[in-house]
Design an enzyme around this catalytic site. Structure first.
Site, mmCIF file in Angstrom:
data_model
loop_
_atom_site.group_PDB
_atom_site.id
_atom_site.type_symbol
_atom_site.label_atom_id
_atom_site.label_comp_id
_atom_site.label_asym_id
_atom_site.label_seq_id
_atom_site.Cartn_x
_atom_site.Cartn_y
_atom_site.Cartn_z
ATOM 1 N N GLY A 1 3.457 16.225 -11.852
ATOM 2 C CA GLY A 1 2.181 16.419 -12.535
ATOM 3 C C GLY A 1 2.375 16.684 -14.017
ATOM 4 O O GLY A 1 1.420 16.737 -14.776
ATOM 5 N N GLN A 2 3.634 16.829 -14.428
ATOM 6 C CA GLN A 2 3.916 17.076 -15.847
ATOM 7 C C GLN A 2 3.763 15.811 -16.673
ATOM 8 O O GLN A 2 3.659 15.865 -17.888
ATOM 9 C CB GLN A 2 5.322 17.679 -16.004
ATOM 10 C CG GLN A 2 6.492 16.698 -15.995
ATOM 11 C CD GLN A 2 6.909 16.277 -14.605
ATOM 12 O OE1 GLN A 2 6.111 16.038 -13.732
ATOM 13 N NE2 GLN A 2 8.205 16.146 -14.396
ATOM 14 N N SER B 1 14.055 20.186 -13.907
ATOM 15 C CA SER B 1 14.115 21.638 -14.056
ATOM 16 C C SER B 1 14.617 21.917 -15.458
ATOM 17 O O SER B 1 14.997 20.986 -16.176
ATOM 18 C CB SER B 1 15.069 22.245 -13.016
ATOM 19 O OG SER B 1 16.362 21.704 -13.177
ATOM 20 N N ARG C 1 13.964 19.781 -18.775
ATOM 21 C CA ARG C 1 14.892 18.758 -19.232
ATOM 22 C C ARG C 1 14.403 17.329 -19.044
ATOM 23 O O ARG C 1 15.075 16.397 -19.479
ATOM 24 C CB ARG C 1 16.239 18.934 -18.521
ATOM 25 C CG ARG C 1 16.215 18.529 -17.036
ATOM 26 C CD ARG C 1 17.490 18.900 -16.323
ATOM 27 N NE ARG C 1 18.586 17.968 -16.526
ATOM 28 C CZ ARG C 1 18.768 16.846 -15.817
ATOM 29 N NH1 ARG C 1 17.914 16.497 -14.875
ATOM 30 N NH2 ARG C 1 19.799 16.070 -16.047
ATOM 31 N N ALA D 1 11.976 14.527 -29.581
ATOM 32 C CA ALA D 1 11.302 15.433 -28.639
ATOM 33 C C ALA D 1 12.283 16.383 -27.968
ATOM 34 O O ALA D 1 13.453 16.085 -27.799
ATOM 35 C CB ALA D 1 10.578 14.613 -27.569
ATOM 36 N N LYS D 2 11.760 17.543 -27.593
ATOM 37 C CA LYS D 2 12.569 18.445 -26.782
ATOM 38 C C LYS D 2 11.707 19.016 -25.662
ATOM 39 O O LYS D 2 10.505 18.767 -25.611
ATOM 40 C CB LYS D 2 13.193 19.538 -27.632
ATOM 41 C CG LYS D 2 12.266 20.243 -28.585
ATOM 42 C CD LYS D 2 13.101 21.028 -29.586
ATOM 43 C CE LYS D 2 12.254 21.816 -30.547
ATOM 44 N NZ LYS D 2 13.042 22.449 -31.601
ATOM 45 N N GLY D 3 12.335 19.755 -24.762
ATOM 46 C CA GLY D 3 11.612 20.294 -23.608
ATOM 47 C C GLY D 3 10.599 21.348 -24.043
ATOM 48 O O GLY D 3 10.819 22.077 -25.008
ATOM 49 N N GLU E 1 8.582 25.116 -19.718
ATOM 50 C CA GLU E 1 8.726 26.560 -19.512
ATOM 51 C C GLU E 1 8.399 27.357 -20.777
ATOM 52 O O GLU E 1 7.791 28.425 -20.676
ATOM 53 C CB GLU E 1 10.126 26.881 -18.991
ATOM 54 C CG GLU E 1 10.276 26.517 -17.528
ATOM 55 C CD GLU E 1 11.726 26.501 -17.079
ATOM 56 O OE1 GLU E 1 12.177 27.517 -16.543
ATOM 57 O OE2 GLU E 1 12.395 25.478 -17.283
#
Lengths: 160, 346
Positions: B47-48, B86, B89, B283-285, B288
């Site tokens: 869903g991300q 997770s 990443r 781009a980066k994560g 969280e």
């Protein structure tokens, strides 16, 4: 599920279609929809009436199908997410949910849309508080609700 | 009495696994004669929006239409190993793998385009969904035409990419070092109203600024920021797993409350873009990072409002009243105070 209940004649209207079939009774409406009619759009979240994922319309009123005995639907009209709109002919709320980003994992989405549709049927131009109240029984863990609320506002604008 | 306060929470987050742990992903892309592209990636969609982002990457690289890209993901029978989704990443590592798969095939694409257009290959550029010759107006070839020619002329139409997120471990003795290849930053600002009679905390508004490197899909990022903030709100005010001898006492949604639409304050999502050259397009994560600063920001705002610090992990009305001295908090009733947790002193 072990089911010792007798068969019942399920004579009702589902998504504007009249059906009349014999089915093992004593189950909830959700199981009847998914297991007997393969209407998989309606989701079971908690199975105990807390999350709203299984919301369907019974005679136009939003009910939790996991808490509704299937026999209660006999002689009445049930609307599930499959009856709200189809690809190519989406309900304005389904379209708005896509455009506004109101969907993430999608598990709450069918129930959320059913609650939204009921609200929009009841009230053509709901304000923000009324929208929040209308979907307050539907839990969503991904979106933070704001885009869903905006989608209902957009749908209301389009429908008026 | 109702009192108001403002609090800030900030965080730094290492994207991916870090500490020299294995953190790699592979991906494949294939161009079909009709101009559609298939991506095979082990990245699972929760869903991300990773399927959307991977499709955007391919559309950008090949000049293909976004609608013509198909994703086959998270099927161990069909897709290459991309590792788990997770540690925030998936865009950073799995996105880089898809980018590498595109680059693997891009030279093939460009050399054929240069032949078809009759220009040097260094003059071919893919821009705005089209393959065109630099400085030569009118020399344009569509991706679907090129895709068809690739098959007719027997060119390679399958690309493979692998990305290894190499990181260093920290010093074993001092625990010092640079353990991640990318760091995400986020700050949140919260205004609360505390009812000193009931202990109830209401969030009036929340602003969340997250450094995402590059917003490949701003709408998805807003969704993550808002969803993350609301989860953090739940952790601060409502959610507590009550465990007794290994058994959950509140294992359903009527006793373990999570935020509903009625609990959500107005949220300002602020996307900050400080490009990280190691990520796809910078781009980066950010998944969280969107939830981490919320709880501290709320607890800081409560401290600002009542001039006393809630040191329980949950600022429930009961715990707020204990801190205010309105009900007896001496028994602790199984709650762990943060000051009870031993903190290593250097």
């Amino acid at each position: 599920m072990i089911n010792n209940q007798k068969d019942v004649l399920m004579d009702l209207v589902i998504n504007n279609k009249h059906i009349s079939i014999r089915a093992g009774g004593g189950r909830c409406l959700l199981d009847f929809l998914r297991e007997d009619l393969s209407l998989m759009g309606t989701k079971e979240g908690c199975g105990e009436g807390e999350c709203g994922s299984c919301t369907v319309l019974l005679d136009g009123k939003a009910v939790l199908s996991c808490m509704t005995p299937m026999e209660r639907a006999i002689g009445r009209e049930v609307t599930t997410i499959e009856g709200v709109g189809r690809p190519g002919n989406l309900h304005p709320l389904q379209q708005a949910m896509m455009e506004e980003g109101g969907v993430q994992c999608g598990f709450c989405t069918p129930g959320m849309i059913m609650s939204g549709v009921e609200l929009l049927n009841r009230k053509s131009n709901p304000n923000r508080d009324e929208i929040v109240e209308g979907i307050s029984g539907n839990l969503c863990r991904c979106t933070g609700y704001r885009k869903i609320i905006t989608a209902i506002e957009r749908a209301a604008e389009k429908m008026s | 009495m109702k009192v108001r306060g403002i609090g800030i929470g900030s965080m730094v987050y290492g994207v991916g696994y870090g500490f020299s742990r294995p953190d790699f992903a592979s991906a494949e892309v294939e161009i079909a004669p009709d101009g559609t592209v298939t991506i095979w990636s082990g990245a699972s969609e929760l869903g991300q929006g990773i399927r959307t982002v991977l499709s955007q990457i391919v559309a950008q690289e090949f000049g293909a239409a976004y609608e013509d890209i198909r994703v086959i993901s998270a099927d161990t029978d069909k897709t290459p190993d991309s590792g788990p989704v997770s540690a925030s990443r998936s865009t950073y590592v799995q996105g880089n793998a898809v980018l590498a798969a595109c680059k693997d095939l891009k030279q093939e694409l460009i050399s054929l385009a240069s032949e078809l257009m009759g220009v040097e290959s260094n003059l071919v550029e893919i821009q705005n969904g089209q393959i065109a010759a630099k400085d030569k107006i009118g020399k344009i070839i569509s991706f679907s035409k090129l895709a068809s020619e690739m098959h007719v002329q027997g060119r390679r139409t399958h690309g493979f990419g692998w990305h290894n997120n190499r990181t260093l471990d920290v010093d074993k003795n001092t625990s010092q070092g640079d353990a991640y290849s990318s760091y995400a930053w986020a700050s949140q600002l919260v205004e609360v109203e505390v009812d000193t009679q009931t202990g109830r905390v209401k969030i009036l508004r929340l602003a969340s600024a997250t450094d995402v490197g590059k917003a490949i899909n701003p709408q998805l990022i807003e969704g993550q920021i808002e969803g993350g903030a609301v989860q953090g709100l739940g952790f601060a005010l409502m959610e507590e797993m009550q465990v007794e001898q290994g058994v959950f006492n509140n294992a359903n949604l009527s006793t373990y409350l999570i935020p509903t639409a009625a609990d959500v304050p107005p949220i300002d999502s602020l996307i900050v873009e400080v490009s990280d050259p190691s990520g796809p397009y910078g781009a980066k994560g950010m998944a969280e990072p969107a939830t981490i600063p919320t709880t501290p920001a709320i607890l800081n705002a409560i401290a600002d409002a009542i001039s006393k610090r809630v040191r329980y992990s949950l600022a429930s009305p009961e715990n707020v009243l204990k801190v205010l001295g309105k009900i007896d908090g001496s028994g602790k009733e199984g709650f762990l105070l943060l000051e009870d947790i031993p903190y290593p002193v250097a």
